[in-house]
Design an enzyme around this catalytic site. Sequence first.
Site, short mmCIF file in Angstrom:
data_model
loop_
_atom_site.label_atom_id
_atom_site.label_comp_id
_atom_site.label_asym_id
_atom_site.label_seq_id
_atom_site.Cartn_x
_atom_site.Cartn_y
_atom_site.Cartn_z
N HIS A 252 -7.21 -4.73 10.47
CA HIS A 252 -6.98 -4.49 9.05
C HIS A 252 -5.66 -5.13 8.61
O HIS A 252 -4.74 -5.32 9.41
CB HIS A 252 -7.04 -3.01 8.68
CG HIS A 252 -5.89 -2.15 9.08
ND1 HIS A 252 -6.05 -0.85 9.51
CD2 HIS A 252 -4.56 -2.37 9.10
CE1 HIS A 252 -4.87 -0.33 9.76
NE2 HIS A 252 -3.93 -1.23 9.54
N ASP B 242 0.83 -1.21 0.00
CA ASP B 242 0.00 0.00 0.00
C ASP B 242 0.86 1.25 0.00
O ASP B 242 2.08 1.19 0.13
CB ASP B 242 -0.96 0.00 1.21
CG ASP B 242 -0.27 -0.39 2.53
OD1 ASP B 242 0.97 -0.40 2.57
OD2 ASP B 242 -0.99 -0.69 3.49
N GLU C 276 -9.67 -1.74 5.75
CA GLU C 276 -10.29 -1.43 7.03
C GLU C 276 -11.55 -2.29 7.21
O GLU C 276 -12.06 -2.88 6.25
CB GLU C 276 -10.67 0.05 7.07
CG GLU C 276 -9.49 1.01 6.93
CD GLU C 276 -8.66 1.15 8.21
OE1 GLU C 276 -8.63 0.20 9.02
OE2 GLU C 276 -8.02 2.20 8.37
N ASN D 13 -7.30 -2.85 14.68
CA ASN D 13 -8.71 -3.10 14.34
C ASN D 13 -8.87 -4.28 13.37
O ASN D 13 -9.94 -4.50 12.83
CB ASN D 13 -9.35 -1.84 13.74
CG ASN D 13 -8.72 -1.44 12.41
OD1 ASN D 13 -7.82 -2.10 11.91
ND2 ASN D 13 -9.20 -0.34 11.85
C1 GLP Z 1 -0.46 0.27 8.73
C2 GLP Z 1 -0.10 -0.54 7.49
C3 GLP Z 1 -0.30 -2.01 7.72
C4 GLP Z 1 0.35 -2.43 9.02
C5 GLP Z 1 -0.24 -1.66 10.17
C6 GLP Z 1 0.32 -2.06 11.51
O1 GLP Z 1 -1.81 0.41 8.86
N1 GLP Z 1 -0.85 -0.15 6.33
O2 GLP Z 1 0.24 -2.73 6.62
O3 GLP Z 1 0.18 -3.80 9.21
O4 GLP Z 1 0.02 -0.30 9.94
O5 GLP Z 1 1.50 -1.34 11.78
P1 GLP Z 1 2.54 -1.74 12.89
O6 GLP Z 1 3.24 -2.96 12.39
O7 GLP Z 1 3.46 -0.56 12.98
O8 GLP Z 1 1.79 -1.99 14.14
#
Ligand code: GLP
Length: 265
Positions: free
Chosen positions: A140, A69, A145, A138
């Site tokens: 995702h 993304d 989402e 959440n």
């Molecule tokens: C963002 C990214 C996700 C990732 C999430 C969790 O939303 N788009 O791909 O999994 O953050 O991030 P973290 O690993 O820093 O908790």
Amino acid sequence: MEIHIVADADAGAKVVADLFERTVRDAGDSGAVLGLATGSSPVPTYTELIRRHRVEGLSFAACRAFLLDEYVGLPAGHEQSYHAFIRENFVSKVDIEDASVISPNGAATDPAAEAAEYDRRISEAGGVDLQILGIGSNGHIAFNEPGSSLASRTRVVGLTRSTIADNARYFDSPADVPVRAISQGLGTILEARRIVLTASGEGKAAAVAQLAEGAISARWPATVLQTHPAVTVVVDEAAASQLELADYYRHSRALESDIPLSTDR
Ligand code: GLP
């Protein structure tokens, strides 16, 4: 789904890096197609892969990679863009060609067309061999989402208030935090031949419990991974703390420790 409960981030990174190493070595000169993720969760894995590159000669030179993304509105050069993040934390420190690491263009004038084109490019590359994922608190994955279609394709998505709040720590002021992204869809992610999801900390415990043991539902998008035949989940004790079947996962990993990893679990 194969669930590994590990003592700490280093132990988890080794499990995930082993999957990457095997994927890269199996593909040989034809080059593996890697699915890369941003966020803090995959960073220990990237650090371990960089170590294996430097110390053990693991080469990514033949590989191509696709990011999950990108924020809409951030040009590739912006320090908080995912394009920049993956270069700083992985790509610039191994021997993969920079031009072989593809991400959606968050600054595209037509983000919807950019998203459709992105799916086409992944298909053209032959699909992703191994996709690494983190998980949002959440539930995702990428930026799918709650409420995302379980069959969704790469598209422009609006971020939830909770995701915007989670991401705010990376930006100087709340007004700078992006509110939209181009994200691979759940259907796109499911096309990867193998998927590994990694999570740590208590803040992920509810999402991890749903991912592994909840009903498959758009309410918790990561639950769609239950329908994929080759998913590995690597979590620390805190992220595993709401798993009802944790004892069974520990027991079954111990039983399987001396047999080869199956592709269908
Ligand atoms: C963002 C990214 C996700 C990732 C999430 C969790 O939303 N788009 O791909 O999994 O953050 O991030 P973290 O690993 O820093 O908790």
